[in-house]
Design an enzyme around this catalytic site. Sequence first.
Site, short mmCIF file in Angstrom:
data_model
loop_
_atom_site.label_atom_id
_atom_site.label_comp_id
_atom_site.label_asym_id
_atom_site.label_seq_id
_atom_site.Cartn_x
_atom_site.Cartn_y
_atom_site.Cartn_z
N LYS A 140 0.71 -1.02 -0.14
CA LYS A 140 0.23 -0.03 -0.11
C LYS A 140 0.62 1.42 -0.18
O LYS A 140 2.17 1.03 -0.95
CB LYS A 140 -0.82 -0.01 1.34
CG LYS A 140 -1.51 -1.45 1.22
CD LYS A 140 -2.78 -1.25 -0.80
CE LYS A 140 -3.21 -3.03 -0.14
NZ LYS A 140 -4.58 -3.32 1.19
C1 LIG Z 1 -5.28 -4.24 1.24
C2 LIG Z 1 -7.06 -4.52 1.72
C3 LIG Z 1 -7.13 -4.78 3.05
C4 LIG Z 1 -7.00 -5.60 3.90
O1 LIG Z 1 -5.60 -4.25 4.46
P1 LIG Z 1 -4.96 -5.93 5.48
O2 LIG Z 1 -4.12 -4.13 6.49
O3 LIG Z 1 -4.62 -6.77 4.61
O4 LIG Z 1 -5.85 -6.06 6.09
C5 LIG Z 1 -8.90 -4.42 2.97
N1 LIG Z 1 -9.79 -3.87 1.91
C6 LIG Z 1 -8.64 -3.31 0.57
C7 LIG Z 1 -9.67 -2.60 -0.93
C8 LIG Z 1 -6.91 -3.64 0.36
O5 LIG Z 1 -6.52 -3.41 -0.45
#
Ligand SMILES: *Cc1c(COP(=O)(O)O)cnc(C)c1O
Length: 393
Positions: A189
């Site tokens: 991210k």
């Molecule tokens: C990465 C992601 C999540 C989950 O995030 P984590 O921090 O890995 O639990 C939820 N929703 C979307 C759209 C994502 O891309």
Amino acid sequence: MEYIPYATQSINEDDLAAVREVLTSGWLTQGPAVPRFEQAFAALQGVAHAVAVSNATAGLHIACLALGAGPGKTVWTSPNSFVASSNCALYCGAGVDFVDIDPATRNMSGSALAAKLEQAERDGQLPAIVIPVHFAGLACDLTPMRALADRYGFKIIEDASHAVGASYNGQPIGSRYADASVFSFHPVKIVTTGEGGMVTTPDAALARQLQLLRSHGIKREPGEMQQANASTGAWHYEQHSLGFNYRLTDIQAALGSSQLQRISAFHAARERVAERYDQLLAGLPLRLPARLPGPGATARSSWHLYVVEIVPGPGVAERATVFARLREAGIGVNVHYMPIPLQPYYRALGFRPGQFPAAEAYAAQALSIPIYPMLTDAMQDRVIATLTQALRA
Ligand SMILES: *Cc1c(COP(=O)(O)O)cnc(C)c1O
């Protein structure tokens, strides 16, 4: 040849120093680095309260709980998302349904949402919560969505996992429109803490509830005790609700604060990659990402992903072939996302192919190509040249 992933973290000496410092500070968890990170993040997103959590999935879970998801309630989200966007409702015992996407933005369609709400009102089946997902970092069209929430009485939890630092109509994501917003700090991210997440809200009472749900439902503040008396001491704490251990550590928070210092540079670098793709891919049989969230609205994307859709035609290779050729050439393309309702677990709940045709059509041609701050022009040129070749049938 060097492998180019579709996304990766950027770690520098300052990040290493921040983590080293916290490791020797005496506080590995429940120390001062967490509120420091929360305050810096709240300031970045222009919102009053930020509650750090162990990951965005945990954040979505407790945001759903705090906003009333439970048995007999329904939560709607986008089929074009990671499974966490809808699993959070199921954790709470609520039902789940999906609203198809707008093919231009790949976000939940505002007109499909309005139509589905009209029908749901007639059926007495209105959702308690709607979870729009700012796909790839491009904001959903939030003004009409907020108006629908006020009219039909549902809460909005933004899944802003892709959208750290993104904005809508000049305002940071989370600063208005939503009841709560959830961000992810997974390494792919925008900024990372390894695992980690943040829930933001303008509502102080909701923030307090999220803090309790994050840490076992336990209270320690003397004024809030129900059973304290002359014989209880400073050890006394009370559990008033059923919470979880969804805490972020100080080690992670220190890394997060250090990463936030470079958020402008991260965005500028991602924007530059996106702009070069826009220019250099323009002549190919590809549909490129939209930049506007909806009529009359503007957005600054955080460019978490750069997704092209292959436009099928004579002389154009199939998506599976293009994907395989790029992977063979050491380019880590991916597909975001296979529609959630088509996952076997969701089919077992009754979802069927054909229910969300726009999300399905998109998913059949989508390809995420590399975008991240450390991607150089030379690496990007290699991606473009390889993709150009790979598209030929
Ligand atoms: C990465 C992601 C999540 C989950 O995030 P984590 O921090 O890995 O639990 C939820 N929703 C979307 C759209 C994502 O891309």
